[in-house]
Design an enzyme around this catalytic site. Structure first.
Site, PDB file in Angstrom:
ATOM      1  N   ASP A  14      -2.499   3.178   1.118  1.00 22.50           N
ATOM      2  CA  ASP A  14      -3.796   2.813   0.554  1.00 22.50           C
ATOM      3  C   ASP A  14      -4.886   2.786   1.621  1.00 22.50           C
ATOM      4  O   ASP A  14      -4.613   2.828   2.826  1.00 22.50           O
ATOM      5  CB  ASP A  14      -3.712   1.436  -0.100  1.00 22.50           C
ATOM      6  CG  ASP A  14      -2.835   1.437  -1.344  1.00 22.50           C
ATOM      7  OD1 ASP A  14      -2.738   2.490  -1.999  1.00 22.50           O
ATOM      8  OD2 ASP A  14      -2.247   0.379  -1.645  1.00 22.50           O
ATOM      9  N   TYR A  58       8.247  -0.849   6.022  1.00 23.43           N
ATOM     10  CA  TYR A  58       6.874  -1.279   6.273  1.00 23.43           C
ATOM     11  C   TYR A  58       6.891  -2.546   7.124  1.00 23.43           C
ATOM     12  O   TYR A  58       7.812  -3.363   7.019  1.00 23.43           O
ATOM     13  CB  TYR A  58       6.149  -1.579   4.960  1.00 23.43           C
ATOM     14  CG  TYR A  58       5.667  -0.361   4.210  1.00 23.43           C
ATOM     15  CD1 TYR A  58       4.379   0.135   4.416  1.00 23.43           C
ATOM     16  CD2 TYR A  58       6.479   0.284   3.295  1.00 23.43           C
ATOM     17  CE1 TYR A  58       3.916   1.244   3.720  1.00 23.43           C
ATOM     18  CE2 TYR A  58       6.035   1.398   2.592  1.00 23.43           C
ATOM     19  CZ  TYR A  58       4.753   1.873   2.815  1.00 23.43           C
ATOM     20  OH  TYR A  58       4.314   2.970   2.130  1.00 23.43           O
TER      21      TYR A  58
END
Length: 274
Positions: free
Chosen positions: A52, A110
């Site tokens: 994003d 992540y």
């Protein structure tokens, strides 16, 4: 025709995410422009996953088809000289035509970083979320453990998610504290690194997990609330979405057994094989 696979790191602060969009500058746009400047080709790159706006990557993987005969060992330097300074390509390999960075990926990791010291780090402020108020870090670590396994993560997915299924598997989830920058005699708590490794992730999933852990750290939720939040399958039951800048796509892993797609890439130190 050749299929080239590369690993790239980027600071996502000034980009509208990785994937090309109608409006706004993206990392994909910058990479494809650099490839065109180098080879004259209009190519479309395929990444292991989109990130994003404002999210960073340490080990994003992408591949593309090219007719260029430039030796693979020259690609990184050639592209980096044509890329902005906040994008660096640091591994390249020629792989079989069947290899696809997203479809062949098996595990992704992540990392989200919370700076829990009293003052922000001037030099890392673009990649850390600063939270100077005291947190119950042990409770956060306990809450995180409840998410390991295969679950319906609807409560931790964006309300705008269009995925037909929200079932995902978290293989590993760990909270690590780095107190090396804490000042003696202060209320500094160090850097809180939250690592999550899974089969795949939903839109905003990691950031919502972090936002929920912060609610636990502030005493607004309890570690034992996590199973009920999962079971509810209701976004409103989880915490807020943490800010984007603390999130980094850390690593992407591929199966060694997938010989048709990975027999070339596996030989590179930058490509992790499980």
């Amino acid at each position: 025709m050749r299929n080239l696979c590369m690993k790239v790191s980027y600071d996502g602060t000034d980009y509208c995410g990785f994937q090309t969009q109608p409006d706004g500058s993206t990392v994909q746009d910058a990479l494809e422009k650099a490839i065109k400047l180098l080879t004259g080709e209009e190519v479309k790159i395929h990444a292991s996953g989109r990130t994003d706006a404002g999210v960073h990557a340490r080990g994003q993987v992408f591949n593309f088809i090219t007719s260029s005969d430039i030796p693979v060992e020259r690609w990184c330097i050639a592209l980096n000289s044509r890329l902005p300074q906040d994008i660096i390509v640091w591994e390249a390999a020629e792989v079989p035509l069947e290899f696809h960075s997203r479809r062949s990926a098996k595990r992704k990791t992540y990392r989200y970083t919370i700076n829990a010291n009293q003052f922000p780090d001037l030099f890392q402020r673009r990649t850390q979320f600063h939270h100077p108020v005291k947190l119950d870090i042990a409770a956060m670590a306990e809450g995180l453990k409840h998410l390991i396994g295969t679950h319906d993560f609807t409560s931790f997915a964006s309300r705008h998610s269009t995925k037909p299924s929200h079932i995902r598997t978290l293989y590993e989830a760990e909270l690590v504290v780095d107190d090396s920058m804490c000042r003696p005699g202060t209320r500094d708590q160090g850097l809180i690194h939250i690592y999550v490794t899974g089969s795949g992730f939903l839109q905003h999933m990691v950031r919502i997990i972090v936002g929920t852990l912060l609610e636990i750290g502030k005493g607004r939720k309890k570690p034992g609330d996590m199973p009920a939040i999962l079971e509810a399958k209701d976004r409103s039951k989880a915490g807020p979405t943490a800010v984007a800048k603390g999130l980094i796509l850390w690593n992407v892993e591929y199966e060694a057994a997938d010989e048709n797609n990975l027999k070339s890439a596996c030989d590179l130190p930058g490509f992790t094989v499980k």
